[in-house]
Design a protein around this motif. Structure first.
Motif, PDB file in Angstrom:
ATOM      1  N   GLY A 166       0.005  11.146  13.371  1.00 51.75           N
ATOM      2  CA  GLY A 166      -1.008  10.349  13.430  1.00 51.75           C
ATOM      3  C   GLY A 166      -1.775  10.670  12.184  1.00 51.75           C
ATOM      4  O   GLY A 166      -2.462   9.698  11.810  1.00 51.75           O
ATOM      5  N   ASP A 167      -1.425  11.415  11.205  1.00 48.92           N
ATOM      6  CA  ASP A 167      -1.939  11.616   9.770  1.00 48.92           C
ATOM      7  C   ASP A 167      -0.800  10.660   8.889  1.00 48.92           C
ATOM      8  O   ASP A 167       0.153  10.142   9.372  1.00 48.92           O
ATOM      9  N   LEU A 168      -1.169  10.393   7.761  1.00 53.22           N
ATOM     10  CA  LEU A 168      -0.328   9.634   6.988  1.00 53.22           C
ATOM     11  C   LEU A 168       1.127  10.178   6.803  1.00 53.22           C
ATOM     12  O   LEU A 168       0.708  11.627   6.696  1.00 53.22           O
ATOM     13  N   PRO A 169       1.915   9.612   6.688  1.00 52.50           N
ATOM     14  CA  PRO A 169       3.371   9.989   6.853  1.00 52.50           C
ATOM     15  C   PRO A 169       4.001  10.612   5.540  1.00 52.50           C
ATOM     16  O   PRO A 169       5.162  11.334   5.801  1.00 52.50           O
ATOM     17  N   TRP A 170       3.650  10.583   4.412  1.00 54.58           N
ATOM     18  CA  TRP A 170       4.029  10.835   3.111  1.00 54.58           C
ATOM     19  C   TRP A 170       3.281  11.978   2.528  1.00 54.58           C
ATOM     20  O   TRP A 170       2.191  11.702   2.341  1.00 54.58           O
ATOM     21  N   VAL A 171       3.765  12.764   1.628  1.00 57.06           N
ATOM     22  CA  VAL A 171       3.149  13.593   0.978  1.00 57.06           C
ATOM     23  C   VAL A 171       3.386  13.352  -0.680  1.00 57.06           C
ATOM     24  O   VAL A 171       4.953  13.294  -0.873  1.00 57.06           O
ATOM     25  N   LEU A 172       2.696  13.541  -1.494  1.00 62.24           N
ATOM     26  CA  LEU A 172       2.953  13.226  -2.791  1.00 62.24           C
ATOM     27  C   LEU A 172       2.580  14.631  -3.683  1.00 62.24           C
ATOM     28  O   LEU A 172       1.551  15.147  -3.534  1.00 62.24           O
ATOM     29  N   LEU A 173       3.699  15.235  -4.253  1.00 65.58           N
ATOM     30  CA  LEU A 173       3.658  16.288  -5.233  1.00 65.58           C
ATOM     31  C   LEU A 173       3.814  16.018  -6.831  1.00 65.58           C
ATOM     32  O   LEU A 173       4.737  15.436  -7.040  1.00 65.58           O
TER      33      LEU A 173
END
Length: 271
Positions: free
Chosen positions: A110-117
């Protein structure tokens, strides 16, 4: 905990051995089970094996070998799967100053599906790269993005259970990687020249005939093991975007944003 008790906790159940997504393709099911069993029997596994992109001895060596390729040097934005054997890939990318895009495992709930590092931002915040390179740590410290908001990708790293020198691949069976790559193409995040690579244990490289390539399958351009780097030079073009006729009802049910994203993509194509 006694030794016998510890051993019993490491024995996979029959349900685990059959695979969470078993039943979609019997040949791939058998191949995955063979690979997982061989990895366990050889003792080259690191942690649990079954029904996952399992970790293996030498993953750090493969990551270093990948970092010595020209495609790595040329990449500023690296997409990498969230699984344990690719922790060294994500870690090396951060130390090399590259932006890392990692999907929330199984695209989340339910949260946004991508993580940016962003390594510069992580350093500014005092976040250790070793924490950010783990899937749990990445989700904790990195900002979240939708598929649409991702930057263009220079190098796509996929997790695999079995691969062939012709560029064929299969993951754990959930269909996440092929769906992900199709969405990238539909949204213009990758193009025909974007390298698709994996790091795997050498025992996961199988004969071409064991893993037939279907028209909709994305092909690997490079396979990197603890022993060698293999340029596959696949014949023919990569597939286009998502073939929505092949997306299973259970995928629409389990991937919370998929139907809405499909509607957006089809509407954009129709306009």
């Amino acid at each position: 905990m006694t030794h016998s008790t510890m051993q019993s906790t490491l024995v996979a159940t029959e349900a685990e051995k059959s695979g969470r997504w078993a039943g979609r393709n019997a040949d791939k099911d058998r191949l995955r089970q063979e690979i997982w069993q061989a990895l366990e029997d050889s003792g080259m596994n690191v942690g649990p094996v079954w029904s996952r992109i399992s970790n293996w001895v030498g993953a750090d060596v493969a990551a270093k070998r990948l970092s010595q390729l020209g495609i790595w040097s040329a990449a500023q934005v690296v997409k990498c799967n969230p699984d344990p054997p690719q922790i060294p890939v994500r870690l090396r990318a951060l130390y090399d100053g590259k932006t890392v895009l990692m999907p929330v495992p199984e695209f989340g709930t339910g949260d946004l599906p991508w993580v940016l590092l962003d390594p510069k931002e992580l350093e500014r915040q005092g976040v250790q790269f070793e924490l950010a390179a783990t899937s749990v740590g990445a989700v904790q410290v990195g900002p979240k993005l939708s598929f649409e908001d991702l930057p263009e990708i220079d190098l796509a790293v996929c997790g695999c259970v079995a691969v062939t020198r012709a560029g064929g691949r299969t993951g754990k069976g959930g269909g996440f990687a092929d769906l992900e790559l199709g969405l990238f193409r539909d949204l213009g995040k990758i193009d025909a020249g974007t390298p698709i690579v994996t790091t795997v244990h050498s025992s996961m490289v199988v004969e071409d005939a064991r893993l037939p390539v279907m028209e909709h399958d994305s092909l690997l351009n490079w396979i990197v093991t603890e022993e060698e780097a293999i340029e596959t030079r696949p014949k023919g073009p990569q597939p286009g975007g998502v073939n929505w006729d092949l997306v299973l009802p259970e995928q629409f049910e389990s991937i919370w944003f998929l139907k809405e994203l499909k509607d957006k993509i089809l509407a954009a194509k129709a306009s």
